[in-house]
Design an enzyme around this catalytic site. Sequence first.
Site, PDB file in Angstrom:
ATOM      1  N   LYS A  72      -6.121  -8.432  -2.364  1.00  0.00           N
ATOM      2  CA  LYS A  72      -7.152  -8.572  -3.428  1.00  0.00           C
ATOM      3  C   LYS A  72      -7.445  -9.756  -3.739  1.00  0.00           C
ATOM      4  CE  LYS A  72      -5.385  -4.134  -5.121  1.00  0.00           C
ATOM      5  NZ  LYS A  72      -4.868  -3.406  -6.146  1.00  0.00           N
ATOM      6  N   ARG A  82      -8.119  11.353  -7.453  1.00  0.00           N
ATOM      7  CA  ARG A  82      -9.320  10.868  -6.943  1.00  0.00           C
ATOM      8  C   ARG A  82     -10.416  11.872  -6.676  1.00  0.00           C
ATOM      9  NH1 ARG A  82      -9.868   6.767  -2.181  1.00  0.00           N
ATOM     10  NH2 ARG A  82      -9.211   8.466  -0.941  1.00  0.00           N
ATOM     11  N   CYS A 105      31.320  25.496  15.829  1.00  0.00           N
ATOM     12  CA  CYS A 105      32.168  25.793  17.174  1.00  0.00           C
ATOM     13  C   CYS A 105      33.534  25.908  16.242  1.00  0.00           C
ATOM     14  CB  CYS A 105      32.145  24.439  17.744  1.00  0.00           C
ATOM     15  SG  CYS A 105      33.616  24.463  18.852  1.00  0.00           S
ATOM     16  N   LYS A 121       0.844  -1.261   0.019  1.00  0.00           N
ATOM     17  CA  LYS A 121       0.013   0.015   0.120  1.00  0.00           C
ATOM     18  C   LYS A 121       0.822   0.916   0.147  1.00  0.00           C
ATOM     19  CE  LYS A 121      -4.103   1.865   1.966  1.00  0.00           C
ATOM     20  NZ  LYS A 121      -3.735   3.338   1.979  1.00  0.00           N
TER      21      LYS A 121
HETATM   22  S1  IVH Z   1      -6.530  -0.463  -4.692  1.00  0.00           S
HETATM   23  C1  IVH Z   1     -11.126  -0.502  -5.288  1.00  0.00           C
HETATM   24  N1  IVH Z   1      -3.886  -0.956  -4.208  1.00  0.00           N
HETATM   25  O1  IVH Z   1      -4.747   3.321  -1.080  1.00  0.00           O
HETATM   26  C2  IVH Z   1      -9.643  -0.738  -4.693  1.00  0.00           C
HETATM   27  N2  IVH Z   1      -5.064   1.136  -3.515  1.00  0.00           N
HETATM   28  O2  IVH Z   1      -8.360   3.499  -0.466  1.00  0.00           O
HETATM   29  C3  IVH Z   1      -8.917   0.534  -4.869  1.00  0.00           C
HETATM   30  N3  IVH Z   1      -3.443   2.457  -2.636  1.00  0.00           N
HETATM   31  O3  IVH Z   1      -5.811   6.055  -1.810  1.00  0.00           O
HETATM   32  C4  IVH Z   1      -7.554   0.814  -4.338  1.00  0.00           C
HETATM   33  N4  IVH Z   1      -1.518   1.271  -2.630  1.00  0.00           N
HETATM   34  O4  IVH Z   1      -4.241   5.254  -3.884  1.00  0.00           O
HETATM   35  C5  IVH Z   1      -5.014  -0.384  -4.282  1.00  0.00           C
HETATM   36  N5  IVH Z   1      -1.691  -1.386  -4.059  1.00  0.00           N
HETATM   37  C6  IVH Z   1      -2.625  -0.580  -3.879  1.00  0.00           C
HETATM   38  C7  IVH Z   1      -2.365   0.577  -3.326  1.00  0.00           C
HETATM   39  C8  IVH Z   1      -3.641   1.479  -3.096  1.00  0.00           C
HETATM   40  C9  IVH Z   1      -1.903   2.397  -2.418  1.00  0.00           C
HETATM   41  C10 IVH Z   1      -4.070   3.583  -2.064  1.00  0.00           C
HETATM   42  C11 IVH Z   1      -5.101   4.250  -3.093  1.00  0.00           C
HETATM   43  C12 IVH Z   1      -6.184   4.909  -2.288  1.00  0.00           C
HETATM   44  C13 IVH Z   1      -6.060   4.096  -0.979  1.00  0.00           C
HETATM   45  C14 IVH Z   1      -7.219   3.142  -1.071  1.00  0.00           C
END
Ligand code: IVH
Length: 681
Positions: A300, A140, A436, A119
């Site tokens: 996922k 977004r 110093c 993430k």
């Molecule tokens: S998937 C429907 N994968 O996390 C799923 N999001 O709330 C959509 N993010 O701001 C997100 N790394 O930008 C996904 N590997 C990743 C991610 C990711 C970061 C962020 C995304 C969003 C938040 C999700």
Amino acid sequence: MSAEERVQALHLLLHEHAHRYYVLDAPSIPDAEYDRLFQELLALEAAHPELRTTDSPTQRVGGKPLPFFSQVRHAVPMLSIRTETDTESTGAEAFDARVRRELGFSDTDPQVEYLAELKFDGLAINLRYEHGVLVQATTRGDGETGEDVTQNLRTLGQVPLRATPSAYVLPDVLEVRGEVYMRRDDFESLNERQRQHADKTFVNPRNAAAGAVRQLDPTIAAQRPLSFFAYGLGEVRYADPATLSPLTQHDWLRALASWGFPVCTHHLVASGASGLVHFHQHIAALRDQLPYDIDGVVYKVNRLDLQRQLGFVTREPRWAVAHKYPAQEQLTQVLGIEVQVGRTGKLTPVAKLAPVFVGGVTVTNATLHNELEAHRKDVRVGDTVIVRRAGDVIPEVVSVLAEQRPPQATTFAMPACCPVCGSAAVREEGEADHRCTGGLFCSAQRKQAVLHFAQRRALDIEGLGDKLVDQLVDAGLVHTLPDLYRLGLTALAQLDRMADKSALNVLQALEQSKHTTLPRFLFGLGIRHVGEATAKDLAQHFGTLDAIMSATAEQLLEVNDVGPVVAHSLRTFFDQPHNCEVVAQLRACGLTWPEGPALAAQSLPLKGKTFVLTGTFPTLSRDEAKALLEAAGAKVAGSVSTKTHWVVAGSEAGSKLDKALALGIEVLDEQGMLNLLASLK
Ligand code: IVH
């Protein structure tokens, strides 16, 4: 306070902080604190559903877009993702159990396959490609409508302007979703640059990235070092609807990578909850070494048909969940501000903090860099501050919560004297740092100087670490570097944690270090701006230490890559009698090194002449041309000035050639340079 009143208060707080975070890019509390307030509201709403209103911060994704960019309605909404903050196993197990239940799986059905990803801690972007060409980039925003940031995203090297065809059929309409982020090293150098220009520094890489993406002037955005990872899709439409498209998230990542999108390699196809737990642990151990910030991992469901079957709850997919790691920013109190002294005398204000667990370790100190930074951030003793620790970067005070400041808190002032030795502390013009002036008389500088001298790349004295050096200096056994070579077994063995055996080892290492090289010795002296490479150049050019010590600034400037700053620093160092005395005593203690013939003493034909190379040459590489000129005694400089004698220009020579022409400096091409060299023989 009643639950209703608290809910109202939380609405106000969260709206305010969400606005600061999403719209202004200027949060005033750490994310962990925001999350805590958000969780508190969620809990209250769960206990009192009648208090959950449509305008609650829990009911929307982010902030409203800024009015300056044109707004774009997303073809497919950009959803949020559910966050688990539970322990690593319960988080993954709860998710897996939910997925199985919602798919109607029983215990006898096989494991669900997941794709586990990082993430990334940046901001989500939608990139729209039509017929393979990037046509639009949007933030977004609130999930339904985002901002058109196409101009800025076009400046990102990692974002393909055109998708590369591959074995995967490229959709006619392809929306790639991913994260724009800033690497930690890029963030550090950006802030260093901002500091040098006395500009505002950024709070963390994410805010620096967000600020750059939403910068109205794309030329400024272009100067900000941004990166991008693709991890998902928006609208996808094929010319032929019967086209076979990827069937899993994993296969989509492969397709995206094949079309030229940067895809992070840290992902894993995991079977059931145990695979996810494993990934979570593996990444937790890796987190500090990653060159960018992550705030967790994302799980996922891998198969797209199962994803479709699971669908969405309000704004979140049922097929994905984020699992967070401990925050890299936390709130704590400043207990005091101390000033530390470095090897070159640099005085660094350091905030002493109430211990706080951040980025996986307990932090009690955080650097404030220099007086300017301390003032800019206005950090005072007693303040509540945000500390940040990410990767192996030293913990830093990010900002102060001014509204929580106690009335008696006083501003920090750099002391007029060194806190260790009492010598005057000065700040030279144009510099941000105080120093110093005690030099090697300052025990703090002495300790650092001894450690620098003893390090592997200098005199390489094994066993002489910081604990031992502290003791040696504090016990008065080592005042100057030569004192190291006067240490006796009895004195050493009496120190804490020093048995006869280890004392003997140290003495042996000292003895061995006496046979060294001139570059190592010179580097070991710790002269400001004289690093390993410069020490080598100096040794090669002058051949002997005496020649270096007695060289004038002009003579020093003849050395390759020695500019006015280095020349001045060398002269200042050797102009101080106590530094020459240290050198003399070290030699008297038996330090020796081979001394070569001085390159400068040989009367080379181009001695004293400075060349600048620019453009591409027809036969020689830049390095080859440089080597030829240097072998003839010339100096090759990086920029054209009135001191330049010749400019050698190849094809596509740019501003250096223009400058040479403007200054009336003779310009040669490669052949002209070779002719000149031949005529000297
Ligand atoms: S998937 C429907 N994968 O996390 C799923 N999001 O709330 C959509 N993010 O701001 C997100 N790394 O930008 C996904 N590997 C990743 C991610 C990711 C970061 C962020 C995304 C969003 C938040 C999700």
